[in-house]
Design an enzyme around this catalytic site. Structure first.
Site, PDB file in Angstrom:
ATOM      1  CB  THR A 103    -122.107  23.828 -29.417  1.00 20.16           C
ATOM      2  OG1 THR A 103    -122.927  24.614 -28.821  1.00 20.16           O
ATOM      3  CG2 THR A 103    -121.613  22.066 -29.012  1.00 20.16           C
ATOM      4  CB  SER A 142    -122.325  27.793 -21.832  1.00 13.18           C
ATOM      5  OG  SER A 142    -123.122  27.913 -23.400  1.00 13.18           O
ATOM      6  CB  THR A 143    -120.733  27.075 -26.963  1.00 16.17           C
ATOM      7  OG1 THR A 143    -120.258  25.781 -26.541  1.00 16.17           O
ATOM      8  CG2 THR A 143    -120.072  27.844 -28.596  1.00 16.17           C
ATOM      9  CG  ASN A 144    -124.950  29.868 -26.142  1.00 20.71           C
ATOM     10  OD1 ASN A 144    -124.233  29.168 -26.673  1.00 20.71           O
ATOM     11  ND2 ASN A 144    -126.195  29.796 -25.487  1.00 20.71           N
ATOM     12  CB  THR A 189    -115.852  66.353 -61.882  1.00 11.83           C
ATOM     13  OG1 THR A 189    -116.140  67.664 -62.918  1.00 11.83           O
ATOM     14  CG2 THR A 189    -115.074  67.558 -60.749  1.00 11.83           C
ATOM     15  CB  SER A 320    -104.253  39.488 -74.392  1.00 13.72           C
ATOM     16  OG  SER A 320    -105.436  39.019 -75.354  1.00 13.72           O
ATOM     17  CB  SER A 321    -105.159  33.209 -74.221  1.00 16.33           C
ATOM     18  OG  SER A 321    -106.372  33.664 -74.745  1.00 16.33           O
ATOM     19  CE  LYS A 326    -106.731  43.756 -73.635  1.00 17.28           C
ATOM     20  NZ  LYS A 326    -106.701  43.479 -72.106  1.00 17.28           N
TER      21      LYS A 326
END
Length: 470
Positions: A103, A142-144, A189, A320-321, A326
């Protein structure tokens, strides 16, 4: 000079509103009541435009039925057209997640359109005796019925955009399948060596998987063409004229250019959110498939020294820190996370749909928010995956071939020629001595090097060798 605030009233009281704003008292109350996502519905511009298209169709219908004057109709239609063109979206300020079954969103649209229409007529905002948000903009509605119809219009457009992103991603994989058509590698697989295939075939499979879902999304769009506009409050059409429902659907088709149809049973259509559940399930299926593809890309590029290392993903940033050099598969990783979000949203939508009661599902705002968000995230993720990852993938051909030559399952390809018993003996010898099957075959002079290399050509390895040997 300080601007004077305008005053609006409803049955709960009155509110002061900035005169520069086009929304009114009900929108302001909703803004105060629902501070959930810290965003507003203008986050979804297609949805704002869809609301305006619905309101335009309704105004045209009410005019045809003699319930709006020429002046009112022209001003309302112009206001709607401006919103459809992208104007005034900043005036749609209610939170996407809200109580009241939508609404607040409907009234936000009603108030913005009414006040812009009044401005077009040269009248002050809030002059609701001339054009009223409820009496005129929301007439016969209506909102509906407005809200779920606008959701469907939005989803119809968003799915077109989702399909475009999937076509782009499919084409990226298609291009790589051609580029890698002669790169022989080991198929697997259960993460164990299986039989040879080409890297081109592997990437072609990714394209086919995506293409299948593009086709299925077309079917999903068909479910969105059935709307309940004209149902008003619960599906009985109360407060609308007998001819209204038929005419408003016709005008909706004209406004949108899409062949929307009226639901067969408006009471059922007003409370049922099954089409949204169906769409969500399809989004989940797409997300799962693309996430599986990302898993494969990460695995195939793993290492590079201690993993599969059959393909290289384009390096996007240091990974990587603490570990120099990496580089991580960040694009497939982020797409995986988008998929997880979509899968979670599907569960939320399922619960919201199940939670509906009697003649209305009050949780449609959450359903809409999750569907719109999922599609937008998926679109952006798929373009990113194609542009920033797939297009830049390269093959490590030597690694791929070495894996084949090292694999005991190479004997499977030679089984039609050598026979099962001899192939088994070769496999046993390779495992016992840790030698390559390729080298054992040459040692035992089962084939010359030229003959064996011919059998190991990509076009021979991925077809029936017994046929070629005859």
């Amino acid at each position: 000079m300080e601007r004077l605030l305008r005053i609006e009233k409803d049955f709960l009281g009155e509110k002061e509103i900035d005169p520069s704003k086009y929304y009114g008292i009900q929108t302001l109350r909703a803004k105060e009541n629902f501070n959930i996502t810290k965003t507003d519905i203008s986050l979804f511009p297609n949805f704002i435009k869809s609301l305006a298209k619905v309101k335009k169709a309704c105004a045209l219908t009410n005019y045809e039925l003699g319930d709006l004057s020429d002046m009112q109709k022209d001003a309302i239609v112009q206001a709607c057209n401006e919103i459809i063109d992208g104007k005034f979206h900043d005036q749609f300020i209610v939170d996407p997640i809200q109580g009241g079954a939508g609404t607040s969103t409907n009234m936000n649209a009603n108030e913005v359109i009414a006040n812009r229409a009044l401005e077009i007529l040269g009248k002050p905002k809030s002059s609701y005796d001339i054009i009223h948000p409820n009496n005129h903009i929301n007439m016969s509605q209506s909102t509906n019925d407005v809200y779920p119809t606008a959701i469907k219009l939005t989803l119809h457009e968003l799915i077109y955009k989702l399909k475009e992103s999937l076509r782009f991603l499919r084409d990226c994989f298609e291009e790589k399948s051609v580029e890698f058509k002669d790169v022989l590698k080991m198929g697997r697989t259960q993460l164990q060596d299986a039989v040879p295939m080409t890297l081109g075939q592997e990437f072609k499979t990714f394209a086919v998987m995506i293409d299948a879902d593009i086709f299925r999304l077309r079917d999903v769009q068909a479910h969105l063409r059935e709307v309940n506009l004209g149902a008003t409050a619960i599906g009985t059409g109360i407060n609308s004229k007998a001819a209204y429902q038929r005419k408003v659907i016709s005008n909706l088709r004209e406004v949108t250019g899409v062949d929307y149809i009226a639901a067969g049973d408006l009471i059922e259509a007003t409370q049922d959110t099954g089409s949204f559940v169906h769409i969500s399930g399809m989004l989940k299926s797409v997300a799962i498939k693309v996430s599986k593809i990302c898993n494969d890309l990460r695995l195939l590029s793993s290492g590079p020294r201690a993993g599969f290392n059959e393909i290289n993903l384009p390096p996007m940033q240091p990974g990587s820190s603490i570990m120099p050099g990496k580089v991580n598969p960040v694009i497939p990783e982020v797409v995986n996370q988008v998929a997880f979000e979509v899968i979670g949203a599907d569960m939320t939508i399922a619960m919201a749909s199940e939670g509906g009661q009697l003649q209305l599902n009050v949780f449609e705002p959450l359903i809409a928010y999750k569907l719109f968000t999922s599609i937008n995230m998926m679109r952006r993720a798929f373009y990113s995956l194609g542009e920033k990852c797939v297009k830049g993938i390269t093959a490590n051909e030597e690694v791929c071939m070495e894996n084949i030559l090292n694999s005991v399952t190479l004997v499977t390809c030679l089984n039609p020629i050598l026979g099962y018993e001899k192939s088994s003996a070769l496999a046993k010898e390779a495992l016992k001595t840790n030698k390559r099957v390729y080298d054992i075959i040459l040692e035992q002079e089962l084939f010359t090097k030229e003959e064996l290399d011919e059998l190991l050509r990509p076009e021979n390895m991925v077809t029936n060798l017994s046929k070629d040997a005859k």
